[in-house]
Scaffold this active site. Sequence first.
Site, mmCIF file in Angstrom:
data_model
loop_
_atom_site.group_PDB
_atom_site.id
_atom_site.type_symbol
_atom_site.label_atom_id
_atom_site.label_comp_id
_atom_site.label_asym_id
_atom_site.label_seq_id
_atom_site.Cartn_x
_atom_site.Cartn_y
_atom_site.Cartn_z
ATOM 1 N N GLN A 1 64.111 6.733 50.639
ATOM 2 C CA GLN A 1 64.723 7.385 49.479
ATOM 3 C C GLN A 1 63.576 7.674 48.533
ATOM 4 O O GLN A 1 62.731 6.821 48.316
ATOM 5 C CB GLN A 1 65.707 6.447 48.782
ATOM 6 C CG GLN A 1 66.956 6.149 49.565
ATOM 7 C CD GLN A 1 67.981 7.261 49.470
ATOM 8 O OE1 GLN A 1 67.685 8.334 48.973
ATOM 9 N NE2 GLN A 1 69.161 7.004 49.971
ATOM 10 N N SER A 2 63.560 8.857 47.952
ATOM 11 C CA SER A 2 62.386 9.252 47.169
ATOM 12 C C SER A 2 62.112 8.320 46.015
ATOM 13 O O SER A 2 61.020 7.822 45.833
ATOM 14 C CB SER A 2 62.568 10.642 46.614
ATOM 15 O OG SER A 2 62.663 11.533 47.667
ATOM 16 N N THR A 3 63.116 8.086 45.194
ATOM 17 C CA THR A 3 62.850 7.321 43.983
ATOM 18 C C THR A 3 63.710 6.079 43.967
ATOM 19 O O THR A 3 64.716 5.988 44.671
ATOM 20 C CB THR A 3 63.184 8.161 42.743
ATOM 21 O OG1 THR A 3 64.559 8.497 42.823
ATOM 22 C CG2 THR A 3 62.350 9.407 42.668
#
Length: 692
Positions: free
Chosen positions: A24-26
């Site tokens: 998940q990116s962030t």
Amino acid sequence: MMGETHTKVQARHLKRNAYLYVRQSTLRQVLENTESTQRQYALRERAMALGWRLDQVVIIDSDLGQSGASAVDREGFQRLVSEVGLGRAGIVMGLEVSRLARNSTDWHRLLEICALADTLILDEDGVYDPAHFNDRLLLGMKGTLSEAELHILRARLRGGILNKARRGELEIRLPIGFDYDPAGRVRLDPDVRVQESVRQFFRTFRRTGSATATVKAFHAEGLTFPHRIYRGVQAGELVWTELEHSRALWLLHHPRYTGAFCFGRTRTRKLPNGSHQHQRLPSEEWIALIRDAHVGYITWDEYEQNLQILRDNTQAPASGREQGPAREGPALLQGLVICAKCGDRMTVRYHQQGSRRVPAYMCQRHGITHAEPVCQHVLGGELDAAIGRLLVEAVTPVTLEVAMAVQQELDSRSAETDRLRHQAVERARYESDLARRRYMRCDPDNRLVADSLEAEWNLALRAQTAAQDLYDKQSQALTGISDAQRASILALARDFPRLWNDPHTADRERKRMARLLIADVTLLKDKGITAQVRFNGGATHTLHLPLPKPAWLLRQTPAAVVAEIDRLLEEHTDGEIAELLNHRGLLSGEGKPFHRLIVRNIRIAYSLSSRHERLRSRGFLTLAELAQRLNVSTATLKYWRRAGLLKAHRYDERNDYLFEPPDADTPIKHRHQGKTTGRPSTVAASLSTNTL
Ligand SMILES: [Zn+2]
């Protein structure tokens, strides 16, 4: 679809592991988008449906919370690539697998390696075999689209922002003292107290002409400054804190206080290590600057004047004030001193004393920030000397220990570097393997491709040989160095005192030696100076030093010399005393040879009565007085004195004399008539012979 899948999944794939890459990116996505994370883990079930055992499924989820824009820092992705490259992966799984890497290069590299290692790729849409041209094309397009999507998304977002900014309509966070009205227009903060504080700030700066003085004035009047919190649970709240120097500078530099809209005052660049660098731009390079866009606190002219004042106040250009590495100055403990009162690092400042530069250690960071006096200020001269003596003493007994510790450190470090170098060789070998396999798989009829692949293989082989050579050479050098080093460490221990005390040893070298031995020195200035020295080995030593004498005390004349001057004044003039003292090798308080004026100054400073006063108190007469007493001209008296007829004493360097009085009970006239005897009679005799 299942049928198609089965044709791609072969027994050789099932023998190897299945890798599930979860990302998940962030961190925010990790927290909020749990559904997506669930879907990613659900792929595990798909793998098992395809024939992998549960214990074969390896989950790589160390990149949760990392952005996909680059593979740097993404340990998980790197691991995935290396596992595939080593042929351990039968299949790689990921949700929208092309988003594994948002950077096209990373993605294509993974595809290529998957193709070479015969690894399948699985996403929610299906199973792909990168070795098949069609699958590979599809995957490549997916990656390109994913990257393009990211780019377009970003460009659209950024473009919108820029357009709005150029029109001055972009709503950005306002500095304290402003806010947006319900219609979205900028207005002065409706809180009158905030408004008044900002006004007071600019007024005070105009009055004092310096940021530090402004901060000081706020402190002196007990004023606090408003500050709005933008993040966390207290977001939106107004807090009142002490005005700090950095904040004062920030306010003075902010163009919005003039009522101007501005955007893009800084440029942010991404560095190779993933961190960001912010650079402040000159106003002509700002993206937008619209003057008089809204109400303000000061005019644009005032703003520019303020900046000019700040520039004038800066004595040195900012670049010159940055802290550098170990410097040439004599301050032995530069960079090693810690303040015992507040725990800050202390900085060095030099004072000029005659031709010498005397270091002083200052704890001033807090003082500058809050416009308060410096926390501590310790003169370096005596302290440095004491530390030097301590080092010379300490090195001999701890020599062996230090040497052993250093040796151990060197050994462990070389093992570490050896491992790294070895990895380089491994990598080169892997690359050449890859090139070889690529060449082998190529159709020999396709001359062009075969030639270029062969050339690639050759290059890779050469690189491998070079890496191996380098490794061999360096590991040989390593053992050589360690022997030489062992010897030089022992030699250093033996030579240390001599080296330390050698006047030809540069300050910087001495500083380096000190840093090798000392971790830090904690200073406390109280009734005396306490220095807690922490050696690199962990041992500590406490030094107590008296406070350095103040300058006037250092220059004070020793009491014995003053007493001697007092005694000599009975018989000698200032100039004669200076000569006598120099003859005996005595020096003044400042360490200089004596001189008439020095003696005079000491005499005045210690209220010693002068030679003149002393003679007068013994009844000596001036020339005029004697002339009157004897009723002769002063010229005659001078002649008599030169002829040795009068007892007289010089009282200064200009040949001014005081005369021993003639016997008081003898009237001058009698002596004129030769009636008296002794000294007066000589005077009388001389009178009779010389008067006419
Ligand atoms: Zn301090």
